[in-house]
Design a protein around this motif. Structure first.
Motif, short mmCIF file in Angstrom:
data_model
loop_
_atom_site.label_atom_id
_atom_site.label_comp_id
_atom_site.label_asym_id
_atom_site.label_seq_id
_atom_site.Cartn_x
_atom_site.Cartn_y
_atom_site.Cartn_z
N LEU A 95 -24.07 36.01 -17.40
CA LEU A 95 -25.30 35.70 -16.14
C LEU A 95 -26.72 36.11 -17.33
O LEU A 95 -27.16 34.91 -17.43
CB LEU A 95 -25.19 36.94 -14.99
CG LEU A 95 -26.41 36.76 -14.59
CD1 LEU A 95 -26.22 34.81 -13.61
CD2 LEU A 95 -26.60 38.17 -13.76
N PHE A 96 -26.72 36.60 -17.90
CA PHE A 96 -27.34 37.59 -19.28
C PHE A 96 -27.29 36.13 -20.07
O PHE A 96 -28.85 35.58 -19.96
CB PHE A 96 -26.97 38.76 -19.16
CG PHE A 96 -28.05 40.44 -18.72
CD1 PHE A 96 -29.18 40.55 -19.13
CD2 PHE A 96 -26.97 40.61 -17.98
CE1 PHE A 96 -29.83 41.66 -17.56
CE2 PHE A 96 -27.60 41.26 -16.45
CZ PHE A 96 -28.61 41.93 -17.03
N LEU A 97 -26.30 35.88 -20.12
CA LEU A 97 -26.57 34.39 -21.50
C LEU A 97 -26.75 33.21 -21.19
O LEU A 97 -27.40 32.77 -21.55
CB LEU A 97 -24.84 35.18 -21.91
CG LEU A 97 -25.36 35.97 -23.08
CD1 LEU A 97 -23.47 36.04 -23.86
CD2 LEU A 97 -25.76 36.25 -24.28
N ALA A 98 -27.19 33.11 -19.79
CA ALA A 98 -27.64 32.15 -19.45
C ALA A 98 -28.40 31.78 -19.49
O ALA A 98 -28.92 30.42 -19.60
CB ALA A 98 -26.13 31.57 -17.86
N PHE A 99 -29.72 32.52 -18.94
CA PHE A 99 -30.63 31.84 -19.34
C PHE A 99 -31.59 32.24 -20.63
O PHE A 99 -31.35 32.91 -21.56
CB PHE A 99 -31.51 33.17 -17.60
CG PHE A 99 -30.79 33.03 -17.00
CD1 PHE A 99 -31.44 32.46 -15.99
CD2 PHE A 99 -29.78 34.13 -15.89
CE1 PHE A 99 -31.01 32.24 -14.49
CE2 PHE A 99 -29.28 34.18 -15.30
CZ PHE A 99 -29.78 33.03 -13.70
N PRO A 100 -32.79 31.51 -19.91
CA PRO A 100 -33.49 31.61 -21.27
C PRO A 100 -34.63 32.60 -21.63
O PRO A 100 -34.93 33.41 -20.76
CB PRO A 100 -34.38 30.34 -21.42
CG PRO A 100 -33.89 30.09 -19.86
CD PRO A 100 -32.92 30.77 -19.51
N HIS A 101 -33.78 33.59 -22.49
CA HIS A 101 -34.27 34.85 -23.04
C HIS A 101 -36.15 34.35 -23.23
O HIS A 101 -36.15 35.97 -22.32
CB HIS A 101 -33.54 34.91 -24.67
CG HIS A 101 -33.88 36.30 -25.26
ND1 HIS A 101 -33.31 37.28 -24.30
CD2 HIS A 101 -34.89 37.57 -25.91
CE1 HIS A 101 -34.05 38.61 -24.91
NE2 HIS A 101 -34.53 38.77 -25.54
N LEU A 102 -36.48 33.98 -23.47
CA LEU A 102 -38.01 34.00 -24.29
C LEU A 102 -39.25 33.68 -22.48
O LEU A 102 -39.64 34.78 -22.05
CB LEU A 102 -38.17 32.98 -25.16
CG LEU A 102 -40.28 33.47 -25.83
CD1 LEU A 102 -40.15 34.64 -26.33
CD2 LEU A 102 -40.25 32.61 -27.10
N TRP A 157 -28.77 43.24 -24.58
CA TRP A 157 -27.85 43.81 -24.96
C TRP A 157 -26.43 43.50 -24.36
O TRP A 157 -25.37 43.66 -25.25
CB TRP A 157 -27.84 45.27 -23.45
CG TRP A 157 -27.57 44.30 -22.39
CD1 TRP A 157 -28.62 44.10 -21.47
CD2 TRP A 157 -26.25 44.25 -21.27
NE1 TRP A 157 -27.81 43.92 -20.91
CE2 TRP A 157 -26.48 43.49 -20.02
CE3 TRP A 157 -24.49 44.19 -22.03
CZ2 TRP A 157 -25.00 43.53 -19.02
CZ3 TRP A 157 -23.80 43.82 -21.30
CH2 TRP A 157 -24.43 43.43 -19.73
N ALA A 158 -26.64 42.20 -24.55
CA ALA A 158 -25.69 41.37 -23.44
C ALA A 158 -25.04 41.11 -24.90
O ALA A 158 -23.49 40.50 -25.31
CB ALA A 158 -25.51 40.22 -22.88
N TYR A 159 -25.78 40.23 -25.87
CA TYR A 159 -25.64 39.58 -27.53
C TYR A 159 -23.95 40.69 -27.81
O TYR A 159 -23.65 40.38 -28.49
CB TYR A 159 -26.35 39.25 -28.17
CG TYR A 159 -27.41 37.95 -27.72
CD1 TYR A 159 -26.93 36.71 -27.70
CD2 TYR A 159 -28.94 38.09 -27.02
CE1 TYR A 159 -28.03 36.01 -26.76
CE2 TYR A 159 -29.31 37.56 -26.57
CZ TYR A 159 -28.70 35.97 -26.23
OH TYR A 159 -29.54 35.26 -25.58
#
Length: 183
Positions: free
Chosen positions: A7-14, A53-55
């Protein structure tokens, strides 16, 4: 836990950092973190850490899953070692190298993210210097037309710093990789 990481990795970070930084800054304004020029830095550290943290967790999870099937872990279990003993004496020492290498690789990513956010006006504010803020001032004030050094110096320093930390991460990886050939 894996689905939370997905879920954390699915959204655009910036994009998330851009939208949540002003909200967090308004919430932290009445706390001890909101005093002086510390608020923008504290909010950037909190948000970049919260979404970063997810990475690292994904890499650590893969490494732990790989290590738990290795022969030395099976040998420790066959000698009667408890789960905590295997975790603290076999798995964590072997994962620490990967965590250290990835942490050094995250430094340039976070430096670039802070510079990008400061360039966009969401990051560090004016009394605190930032390369992104300097680049924005040189670009928006058209200083680069009359004196290109106002744009060149912070840009080159940002590139050199990010490159230096990338090279440091590569050197740490090479130093900790037992399979790397030494010349």
């Amino acid at each position: 836990m894996s689905r939370i990481m997905d879920l954390f990795l699915a959204f655009p970070h910036l994009l998330l950092v851009l939208s949540l930084t002003p909200i967090l800054q308004s919430r932290l304004r009445d706390t001890p973190l909101g005093e002086g020029s510390f608020l923008p830095m504290a909010s950037l550290v909190i948000i970049l850490g919260f979404f970063g943290w997810a990475y690292l967790a994904r890499i650590v999870r893969g490494q732990v899953l790989s290590l738990r099937e290795r022969e030395f872990v099976e040998a420790a279990r066959s000698f009667g070692a408890s789960h905590l003993s295997v975790l603290f004496r076999q798995i964590i020492p072997n994962v620490m190298g990967v965590v250290l290498v990835y942490a050094t690789m995250l430094i340039p990513t976070n430096i670039s993210a802070e510079a990008a956010l400061s360039f966009l006006g969401v990051g560090v504010k004016d009394p605190t210097p930032s390369w992104g803020q300097m680049l924005n001032a040189a670009q928006s004030g058209n200083w680069y037309l009359s004196d290109p050094w106002f744009l060149a110096v912070p840009g080159v320093m940002l590139i050199v710093t990010v490159l230096a930390f990338n090279l440091l991460g590569d050197a740490v990886r090479d130093a900790l990789d037992p399979k790397a050939s030494r010349h």
